[in-house]
Design a protein around this motif. Structure first.
Motif, short mmCIF file in Angstrom:
data_model
loop_
_atom_site.label_atom_id
_atom_site.label_comp_id
_atom_site.label_asym_id
_atom_site.label_seq_id
_atom_site.Cartn_x
_atom_site.Cartn_y
_atom_site.Cartn_z
N HIS A 1 0.82 -1.22 0.00
CA HIS A 1 0.00 0.00 0.00
C HIS A 1 0.86 1.27 0.00
CE1 HIS A 1 0.92 -1.06 4.14
NE2 HIS A 1 0.74 0.20 4.48
N GLN A 2 2.17 1.14 0.22
CA GLN A 2 3.06 2.29 0.15
C GLN A 2 3.58 2.54 -1.26
OE1 GLN A 2 6.20 1.82 3.07
NE2 GLN A 2 4.78 1.04 4.60
N TRP A 3 3.33 1.59 -2.17
CA TRP A 3 3.82 1.73 -3.54
C TRP A 3 2.99 2.78 -4.28
CZ3 TRP A 3 5.77 -3.20 -6.40
CH2 TRP A 3 6.60 -3.93 -5.56
N GLU A 4 3.62 3.40 -5.26
CA GLU A 4 2.94 4.40 -6.09
C GLU A 4 1.80 3.74 -6.87
OE1 GLU A 4 2.83 8.44 -7.71
OE2 GLU A 4 3.84 7.52 -5.99
N THR A 5 0.60 4.29 -6.75
CA THR A 5 -0.61 3.81 -7.44
C THR A 5 -0.73 2.28 -7.39
OG1 THR A 5 0.51 3.86 -9.61
CG2 THR A 5 -0.71 5.83 -8.96
N TRP A 6 -0.65 1.73 -6.19
CA TRP A 6 -0.61 0.27 -6.04
C TRP A 6 -1.91 -0.39 -6.52
CZ3 TRP A 6 -4.06 -1.93 -2.48
CH2 TRP A 6 -4.65 -1.05 -1.57
N ARG A 7 -3.03 0.29 -6.38
CA ARG A 7 -4.29 -0.30 -6.86
C ARG A 7 -4.27 -0.48 -8.38
NH1 ARG A 7 -5.85 2.95 -2.57
NH2 ARG A 7 -7.17 1.93 -1.00
N ALA A 8 -3.56 0.41 -9.07
CA ALA A 8 -3.47 0.31 -10.53
C ALA A 8 -2.71 -0.94 -10.96
CB ALA A 8 -2.80 1.56 -11.10
N ILE A 9 -1.80 -1.42 -10.12
CA ILE A 9 -1.07 -2.65 -10.45
C ILE A 9 -2.03 -3.82 -10.44
CG2 ILE A 9 0.76 -4.21 -9.69
CD1 ILE A 9 2.18 -1.71 -8.53
N PHE A 10 -2.86 -3.94 -9.41
CA PHE A 10 -3.85 -5.00 -9.36
C PHE A 10 -4.85 -4.89 -10.51
CE2 PHE A 10 -2.42 -5.71 -5.03
CZ PHE A 10 -2.69 -7.06 -4.83
N ALA A 11 -5.13 -3.68 -10.95
CA ALA A 11 -6.08 -3.50 -12.04
C ALA A 11 -5.49 -3.92 -13.39
CB ALA A 11 -6.53 -2.04 -12.10
N GLN A 12 -4.17 -3.79 -13.54
CA GLN A 12 -3.55 -4.06 -14.83
C GLN A 12 -3.23 -5.54 -15.06
OE1 GLN A 12 -0.56 -1.15 -16.47
NE2 GLN A 12 -0.60 -0.40 -14.38
N VAL A 13 -2.69 -6.20 -14.03
CA VAL A 13 -2.22 -7.58 -14.22
C VAL A 13 -2.53 -8.40 -12.97
CG1 VAL A 13 -0.35 -6.92 -15.78
CG2 VAL A 13 0.09 -7.08 -13.31
N PRO A 14 -2.65 -9.74 -13.12
CA PRO A 14 -2.71 -10.60 -11.93
C PRO A 14 -1.40 -10.50 -11.14
CG PRO A 14 -3.42 -11.79 -13.90
CD PRO A 14 -2.78 -10.51 -14.37
N VAL A 15 -1.49 -10.81 -9.85
CA VAL A 15 -0.34 -10.70 -8.95
C VAL A 15 -0.10 -12.05 -8.27
CG1 VAL A 15 0.57 -9.57 -6.88
CG2 VAL A 15 -0.74 -8.23 -8.56
N GLY A 16 1.13 -12.54 -8.33
CA GLY A 16 1.51 -13.78 -7.66
C GLY A 16 2.44 -13.47 -6.50
N VAL A 17 2.04 -13.88 -5.30
CA VAL A 17 2.82 -13.60 -4.09
C VAL A 17 3.44 -14.90 -3.60
CG1 VAL A 17 2.77 -12.65 -1.76
CG2 VAL A 17 1.21 -11.75 -3.50
N LEU A 18 4.73 -14.87 -3.29
CA LEU A 18 5.45 -16.05 -2.81
C LEU A 18 5.97 -15.77 -1.41
CD1 LEU A 18 6.81 -15.93 -6.21
CD2 LEU A 18 6.25 -18.23 -5.43
N ALA A 19 5.65 -16.67 -0.48
CA ALA A 19 5.95 -16.44 0.92
C ALA A 19 6.80 -17.54 1.52
CB ALA A 19 4.65 -16.32 1.73
N ARG A 20 7.77 -17.15 2.32
CA ARG A 20 8.48 -18.11 3.15
C ARG A 20 7.56 -18.50 4.32
NH1 ARG A 20 14.23 -14.88 3.94
NH2 ARG A 20 14.90 -14.92 1.76
N PRO A 21 7.76 -19.68 4.89
CA PRO A 21 6.98 -20.05 6.09
C PRO A 21 7.15 -19.00 7.18
CG PRO A 21 8.18 -21.95 5.25
CD PRO A 21 8.67 -20.77 4.46
N GLY A 22 6.04 -18.63 7.81
CA GLY A 22 6.09 -17.64 8.87
C GLY A 22 5.81 -16.23 8.41
N GLN A 23 5.67 -16.00 7.12
CA GLN A 23 5.42 -14.66 6.61
C GLN A 23 3.94 -14.38 6.33
OE1 GLN A 23 7.96 -14.45 3.11
NE2 GLN A 23 9.46 -13.24 4.23
#
Length: 202
Positions: free
Chosen positions: A121-143
């Protein structure tokens, strides 16, 4: 572009992993391979950035980071690029808009770690990123907790894909995102820099 024009066949799904890669390490290679498998991607392009707007210190020289990245990530479906330097873009939303204009036959997925989702949410126009392309999030255990309780995750909770749906992430209508927990890798760019085993700053 200076690093050679990336290429993918029409309709292919290309994951974009951006960052300073200062320096690239085995952890970056690990999450790239996991992203290819978990999200059904045809290719992943590393976007080695000229600089990170959220980091106050300048990274090592771009040429040195590119060379290191090529040595770390050797995979037929992965391309190491300096696209943001070529495009002249500074923020992710700008980069995505430029790529989609230049390469309309490709389907892009933005890839990031769970630590980035936690402060997305601190990124510039972060909602526009979700609007443009799908987002894949990769997490280490515990994150999981900080990331899944973040403002971005809550805002787009309705668009999260789970289970077998994740493999079709790149062909989903936006907004769409997926969260994959992957095996641990302890590699750290900051630890490598602290140890002094890396290129000097310009």
């Amino acid at each position: 572009m200076r690093s050679g024009q990336p290429w993918a066949g029409q309709g292919q799904v290309v994951g974009l992993l951006g960052g300073s890669f200062d320096p690239a390490h085995a952890g970056h290679a690990h999450i790239t391979r996991e992203a290819l498998r978990r999200f059904g991607l045809d290719q992943v392009w590393w976007l080695v950035s000229p600089g990170n707007p959220l980091k106050p210190d300048a990274p090592a020289a771009l040429e040195a980071r590119m060379a290191r990245a090529r040595g770390v990530m050797d995979h037929p479906a992965v391309r190491i690029t300096d696209l943001e330097a070529d495009l002249g873009t500074r923020y992710t939303a700008e980069t995505l808009a430029a790529l989609r204009t230049r390469m309309p036959a490709l389907r892009f997925v933005w890839l990031m770690g769970a630590d980035n989702l936690a402060q997305f949410h601190q990124w510039e126009t972060w909602r526009a990123i979700f609007a443009q392309v799908p987002v894949g999030v990769l997490a280490r255990p515990g994150q999981r907790m900080a990331a899944l309780n973040s403002p971005a995750a809550r805002c787009f909770a309705h668009a999260r894909l789970r289970g077998d749906q994740m493999h079709g992430l790149g062909r989903s209508e936006t907004p769409a995102w997926a969260f994959a927990t992957i095996p641990m890798d302890h590699s750290s760019s900051s630890a490598i820099r602290a140890a002094g085993d890396w290129a000097s700053r310009p």
